[in-house]
Design a protein around this motif. Structure first.
Motif, PDB file in Angstrom:
ATOM      1  N   GLU A  38      62.453  50.593 -25.177  1.00 36.73           N
ATOM      2  CA  GLU A  38      61.880  51.508 -26.166  1.00 36.73           C
ATOM      3  C   GLU A  38      61.820  50.875 -27.561  1.00 36.73           C
ATOM      4  OE1 GLU A  38      60.004  54.803 -27.660  1.00 36.73           O
ATOM      5  OE2 GLU A  38      60.306  54.202 -25.584  1.00 36.73           O
ATOM      6  N   ARG A  41      58.740  48.844 -28.074  1.00 35.65           N
ATOM      7  CA  ARG A  41      57.572  49.711 -28.214  1.00 35.65           C
ATOM      8  C   ARG A  41      57.509  50.315 -29.619  1.00 35.65           C
ATOM      9  NH1 ARG A  41      55.415  54.877 -26.886  1.00 35.65           N
ATOM     10  NH2 ARG A  41      57.456  55.849 -26.807  1.00 35.65           N
ATOM     11  N   GLN A  42      58.658  50.786 -30.117  1.00 39.23           N
ATOM     12  CA  GLN A  42      58.700  51.408 -31.444  1.00 39.23           C
ATOM     13  C   GLN A  42      58.399  50.401 -32.557  1.00 39.23           C
ATOM     14  OE1 GLN A  42      58.894  54.609 -32.290  1.00 39.23           O
ATOM     15  NE2 GLN A  42      58.919  55.127 -30.124  1.00 39.23           N
ATOM     16  N   ARG A  44      56.425  47.857 -32.333  1.00 41.21           N
ATOM     17  CA  ARG A  44      54.971  47.648 -32.322  1.00 41.21           C
ATOM     18  C   ARG A  44      54.247  48.852 -32.916  1.00 41.21           C
ATOM     19  NH1 ARG A  44      56.004  46.145 -27.064  1.00 41.21           N
ATOM     20  NH2 ARG A  44      54.938  47.967 -26.241  1.00 41.21           N
ATOM     21  N   LEU A  45      54.631  50.058 -32.472  1.00 42.30           N
ATOM     22  CA  LEU A  45      53.951  51.273 -32.942  1.00 42.30           C
ATOM     23  C   LEU A  45      54.088  51.464 -34.452  1.00 42.30           C
ATOM     24  CD1 LEU A  45      54.912  53.894 -30.198  1.00 42.30           C
ATOM     25  CD2 LEU A  45      52.629  53.040 -30.694  1.00 42.30           C
ATOM     26  N   ARG A  46      55.288  51.239 -34.959  1.00 42.16           N
ATOM     27  CA  ARG A  46      55.542  51.469 -36.386  1.00 42.16           C
ATOM     28  C   ARG A  46      55.252  50.233 -37.232  1.00 42.16           C
ATOM     29  NH1 ARG A  46      60.583  55.492 -36.643  1.00 42.16           N
ATOM     30  NH2 ARG A  46      60.395  56.425 -34.593  1.00 42.16           N
ATOM     31  N   ASP A  47      54.969  49.118 -36.561  1.00 41.84           N
ATOM     32  CA  ASP A  47      54.762  47.829 -37.209  1.00 41.84           C
ATOM     33  C   ASP A  47      55.898  47.526 -38.177  1.00 41.84           C
ATOM     34  OD1 ASP A  47      53.475  45.403 -37.632  1.00 41.84           O
ATOM     35  OD2 ASP A  47      52.421  46.165 -39.385  1.00 41.84           O
ATOM     36  N   ASP A  79      54.415  41.905 -27.541  1.00 49.59           N
ATOM     37  CA  ASP A  79      54.169  42.001 -28.981  1.00 49.59           C
ATOM     38  C   ASP A  79      53.360  40.801 -29.465  1.00 49.59           C
ATOM     39  OD1 ASP A  79      54.311  42.565 -31.692  1.00 49.59           O
ATOM     40  OD2 ASP A  79      56.412  43.167 -31.593  1.00 49.59           O
ATOM     41  N   GLU A 106      46.793  48.526 -43.510  1.00 48.93           N
ATOM     42  CA  GLU A 106      47.455  49.719 -44.045  1.00 48.93           C
ATOM     43  C   GLU A 106      47.164  49.886 -45.527  1.00 48.93           C
ATOM     44  OE1 GLU A 106      52.010  50.606 -44.655  1.00 48.93           O
ATOM     45  OE2 GLU A 106      51.513  50.624 -42.534  1.00 48.93           O
TER      46      GLU A 106
END
Length: 198
Positions: A38, A41-42, A44-47, A79, A106
């Motif tokens: 997890e 994954r987090q 990558r998602l939150r960069d 990643d 961003e």
């Protein structure tokens, strides 16, 4: 728990829903294995980039520790960012250095929140009210002040007038000063205008 700070990103692994009755070590191992998958994954998602410190639940078995390290490394292979991963220390800590990927996109697409200034949280009304009350107290004790005019966000001003009226009156009497709180519905939570007049 993922807590981004100025210096690093701290990730604390908790047992959560994983529990095997009777086999505590197995429960911890399963929780850490799930967290290893997890956390990749987090990130990558939150960069999330820079130095990342992961506090895994302490494990006794060296085999389990190596297995969790393998799980993290395998999960991080997906990643696209450059990643450097340390081994789990004897304190259960793993350091990950990760390149931040999405900053240019961003910056072009988003702006900092004017309320929280990019932190993701704002001070509560009570905390802000006490902060401004302390500023007023400091101002009237240090200088020869006759009048204080405090333009404050609506809820903060109302809180001071309703819940801190006794403290304000005590300050007025003690320092022979007039304190005027002006709640302003147009002000953002982080805005204020406190004037100390001689």
């Amino acid at each position: 728990m993922i807590d981004p700070t100025e210096a690093l990103v701290a990730i604390d692994v908790n047992s959560g829903r994983t529990s095997q009755k009777g086999d505590f070590e197995k429960s911890i191992f399963l929780a850490n294995m799930e967290a290893g998958e997890e956390l990749a994954r987090q990130l990558r998602l939150r960069d999330l980039g820079g130095l990342i410190v992961v506090d895994f639940i302490d494990m006794r078995s060296k085999g389990n520790i190596r297995e969790v390290e393998r799980q993290v490394k395998n999960a991080m292979k997906r990643d696209k960012a450059k990643v450097d991963i340390s081994r789990i220390s004897r304190f259960g800590l793993m350091q990950i250095s990760r390149q931040k990927m999405g900053a240019p996109i961003e910056k072009g697409s988003y702006r900092r929140c004017e309320h929280c200034e990019g932190r993701g949280v704002v001070r509560s009304v009570e905390t802000l009210a006490l902060y401004y009350l302390r500023r007023i107290q400091t101002g009237v004790t240090r200088k020869k002040i006759k009048r204080v005019e405090a333009n404050l966000p609506l809820e903060v001003g109302q809180y001071l007038l309703n819940k801190k009226r006794a403290e304000l009156m005590e300050l007025e009497n003690k320092h022979q000063v007039s304190i005027i709180i002006l709640p302003n519905p147009e002000m953002k939570p982080s805005e204020n205008n406190i004037r100390f007049l001689s």
